[in-house]
Design an enzyme around this catalytic site. Structure first.
Site, short mmCIF file in Angstrom:
data_model
loop_
_atom_site.label_atom_id
_atom_site.label_comp_id
_atom_site.label_asym_id
_atom_site.label_seq_id
_atom_site.Cartn_x
_atom_site.Cartn_y
_atom_site.Cartn_z
N CYS A 304 -10.35 -13.75 54.44
CA CYS A 304 -10.44 -12.95 55.66
C CYS A 304 -11.71 -13.29 56.44
O CYS A 304 -12.77 -13.50 55.84
CB CYS A 304 -10.55 -11.47 55.33
SG CYS A 304 -9.20 -10.85 54.36
N ARG A 403 0.37 -8.24 63.30
CA ARG A 403 -0.54 -7.66 62.30
C ARG A 403 -1.92 -7.46 62.94
O ARG A 403 -2.65 -6.53 62.61
CB ARG A 403 -0.63 -8.63 61.13
CG ARG A 403 -1.31 -8.09 59.92
CD ARG A 403 -1.12 -9.03 58.73
NE ARG A 403 -1.45 -8.36 57.50
CZ ARG A 403 -2.68 -8.28 56.99
NH1 ARG A 403 -3.65 -8.91 57.58
NH2 ARG A 403 -2.91 -7.62 55.89
P1 XMP Z 1 -7.55 -11.52 48.30
O1 XMP Z 1 -9.02 -11.26 48.21
O2 XMP Z 1 -6.79 -11.05 47.10
O3 XMP Z 1 -7.05 -10.64 49.53
O4 XMP Z 1 -7.28 -12.95 48.63
C1 XMP Z 1 -5.71 -10.54 49.93
C2 XMP Z 1 -5.54 -9.55 51.08
O5 XMP Z 1 -6.21 -10.01 52.27
C3 XMP Z 1 -5.57 -9.45 53.42
N1 XMP Z 1 -5.32 -10.53 54.38
C4 XMP Z 1 -6.11 -10.82 55.42
N2 XMP Z 1 -7.21 -10.22 55.90
N3 XMP Z 1 -7.38 -11.87 57.58
C5 XMP Z 1 -7.85 -10.74 57.00
O6 XMP Z 1 -8.85 -10.19 57.47
C6 XMP Z 1 -6.28 -12.54 57.16
O7 XMP Z 1 -5.89 -13.57 57.71
C7 XMP Z 1 -5.60 -11.98 56.05
N4 XMP Z 1 -4.47 -12.33 55.38
C8 XMP Z 1 -4.34 -11.44 54.38
C9 XMP Z 1 -4.30 -8.81 52.95
O8 XMP Z 1 -4.50 -7.43 52.93
C10 XMP Z 1 -4.12 -9.38 51.55
O9 XMP Z 1 -3.35 -8.56 50.69
#
Ligand code: XMP
EC number: 1.1.1.205
Length: 494
Positions: A304, A403
């Site tokens: 993120c 989203r």
């Molecule tokens: P981890 O740390 O397990 O996190 O890789 C997965 C979660 O990250 C969120 N997610 C995003 N958040 N930009 C963000 O700010 C993105 O592009 C993005 N894609 C996913 C989502 O909640 C996921 O479960």
């Protein structure tokens, strides 16, 4: 006034800022119960969900995770039709009753029955007239005749005295009936009509996964992501059998979304989880709309960039605790989404109120995640990208755009320049099967519960105590003063 803003700002914390304190314990890790509630009406057997991301969860991941006791959330960067098909795949694979039964007509030549069996790789066919079961024919019955080039009709060779079972049969009862009658398959009949078939092989397969999460009919539980205002998709996913729908947004405290969640909820039978949020106020507003679960996490995810691009977010441990305080008052489960790197982080998330965690990074490297293994400098990796990354927003059907409340002009050849990404694209180390990864993660959580004297997730939430640590504490916590020569399966050193 502005200086006051700074002075009044609270300190917020995340996983590395605390450790769990060991306590007097009669609890052995092997005896703990990891069952947990994930929504108002659903329990899962381990507190782990997979992220609704296009490099993490499609049917294969959801099946593998449900077998281990967790829950997959099918991503939505595909058409509604494709997402419906993924849900059906999960439901079909966990069902001991096959519903789309391939049948044959009694007047068909047996060579035709033989061809069907060969083509579909099955060893028997129910024989039906107008959906009514009139017999059963197996490869063993007809192989000698086909070999001798004789072409009798199916009805001349089939067994007419078929052992059938009702829809309400349990797997154990079905297995007993099959063994007593020395048959491999049992047609399921309702009002004289064939509605399915149960095979011994499928029942035995089921016994291999005693911890699996199943619905009332014995099929695997599955969840699916839906856009904040996509009611048509929500209705289709609900009809396809999704047990839980997850409104998937980067900012679920958008008040239009909050209001719309009630409309969504009223139009579906599935439970509704809404996320992501990070504050008490957001929890209160969503709970007032009667949602069945809350998902917490603004920017903690490994790929993120929201906190950098928008400067917005709340360190995850504080966000979980703040939302959980409100959710507990209303008995609404909380899912901690993002930022989990080790099994110890799962334990800490639960200690501050989460009922379950959602994993992206840790599952993206498994065989069951979509995508191929890539080899870089002799090591294996799999692709992992944020749903707000350019690749995800412009690939698939661009689900990342709503989203992040952005619009994409599909016709524009310059569409990349019209988007503001909130995530990056990369690779994560290949980690083997979901089963292996889950074994380590749940093993670590169970160890933690043993240290904290908690026999259940509920007890862990209530009893676990934390200690605030410093930078030197973090340094001391990791292996130090040696060169690691053997990588451990639960402590990657890439
Ligand atoms: P981890 O740390 O397990 O996190 O890789 C997965 C979660 O990250 C969120 N997610 C995003 N958040 N930009 C963000 O700010 C993105 O592009 C993005 N894609 C996913 C989502 O909640 C996921 O479960």
């Amino acid at each position: 006034m502005y200086r006051e803003k700074l002075e009044k700002a609270k300190t917020a914390y995340t996983f590395d800022d605390f450790l769990l304190v060991p306590q007097a314990s009669w609890v052995e890790p092997k005896d703990v119960d990891t069952k947990t509630r994930v929504t108002r009406n659903y329990e899962i057997n381990i507190p782990i969900l997979s992220s609704a991301m296009d490099t993490v969860t499609e049917a294969e991941m959801a099946i593998a995770l449900a077998r281990e006791g967790g829950l997959g959330v099918i991503h939505r960067n595909m058409s509604t039709k494709e997402q419906v098909e993924e849900i059906k795949k999960v439901k079909r694979s966990g069902d001991i009753t096959i519903r789309d039964v391939i049948t044959v007509d009694p007047d068909a030549p047996i060579s035709e029955a033989y061809e069907i069996m060969k083509r579909e790789n099955i060893s028997g066919l129910p024989v039906v007239v107008d959906d009514k079961l009139v017999g059963i024919i197996s490869r063993r019955d007809i192989k000698p005749i086909v070999n001798s080039k004789g072409d009798k009709k199916v009805k001349e060779v089939m067994t007419s005295d078929v052992v059938t079972v009702p829809e309400s049969i349990t797997p154990e009862e079905a297995l007993n009936i099959a063994y007593e009658n020395k048959v491999e398959r049992l047609p399921v009949v309702k009002d004289g009509k064939l509605v399915g078939i149960i095979t011994v092989r499928d029942i035995l397969e089921r016994k291999k996964y005693p911890n699996a999460c199943r619905d009332e009919e014995g099929r695997f539980l599955v969840a699916a992501a839906v856009g904040p205002f996509d009611l048509d998709r929500a209705k289709s996913l609900d009809k396809a059998g999704a047990d839980i729908l997850v409104i998937d947004s980067a900012h679920a405290h958008n008040m239009r979304l909050v209001k719309y969640s009630k409309i969504m909820k009223k139009n579906i039978d599935a439970d509704l989880v809404v996320g992501n949020i990070a504050t008490r106020e957001a929890a209160e507003d969503l709970i007032s709309q009667e949602v069945d679960g809350l998902k917490v996490g603004i920017g903690p995810g490994s790929m993120c960039t929201t906190r950098i691009v928008a400067g917005v977010g709340v360190p995850q441990l504080s966000a979980i605790a703040e939302v959980s305080d409100v959710a507990a008052e209303y008995d609404i489960p909380v899912i901690a989404d993002g930022g989990i790197r080790y099994s110890g982080d799962i334990a800490k998330a639960i200690a501050v109120g989460a009922d379950a965690v959602m994993l992206g990074n840790l599952l993206a490297g498994t065989s069951e995640a979509p995508g191929e293994i890539v080899i870089i400098n002799g090591r294996k990796y799999k692709q992992y990208r944020g749903m707000g990354s350019l690749g995800a927003m412009t690939g698939g059907i661009g689900a990342g755009t709503d989203r992040y409340f952005q619009n994409i002009n599909k016709k524009s050849h310059m569409k990349h320049t019209k988007l503001v990404p909130e995530g990056v694209e990369g690779v994560v180390p290949y980690r083997g099967s979901v089963k292996e990864v889950i074994f380590q993660l749940v093993g670590g959580l169970k160890a933690s519960m043993g240290y904290c004297g908690a026999k259940t997730i509920k007890e862990m939430k209530e009893k676990a105590k934390l200690v605030r640590i410093t930078q030197s504490g973090i340094k001391e916590s990791h292996p130090h003063d040696l060169l690691i020569t053997n990588e451990s399966p639960n402590y990657p050193t890439y």
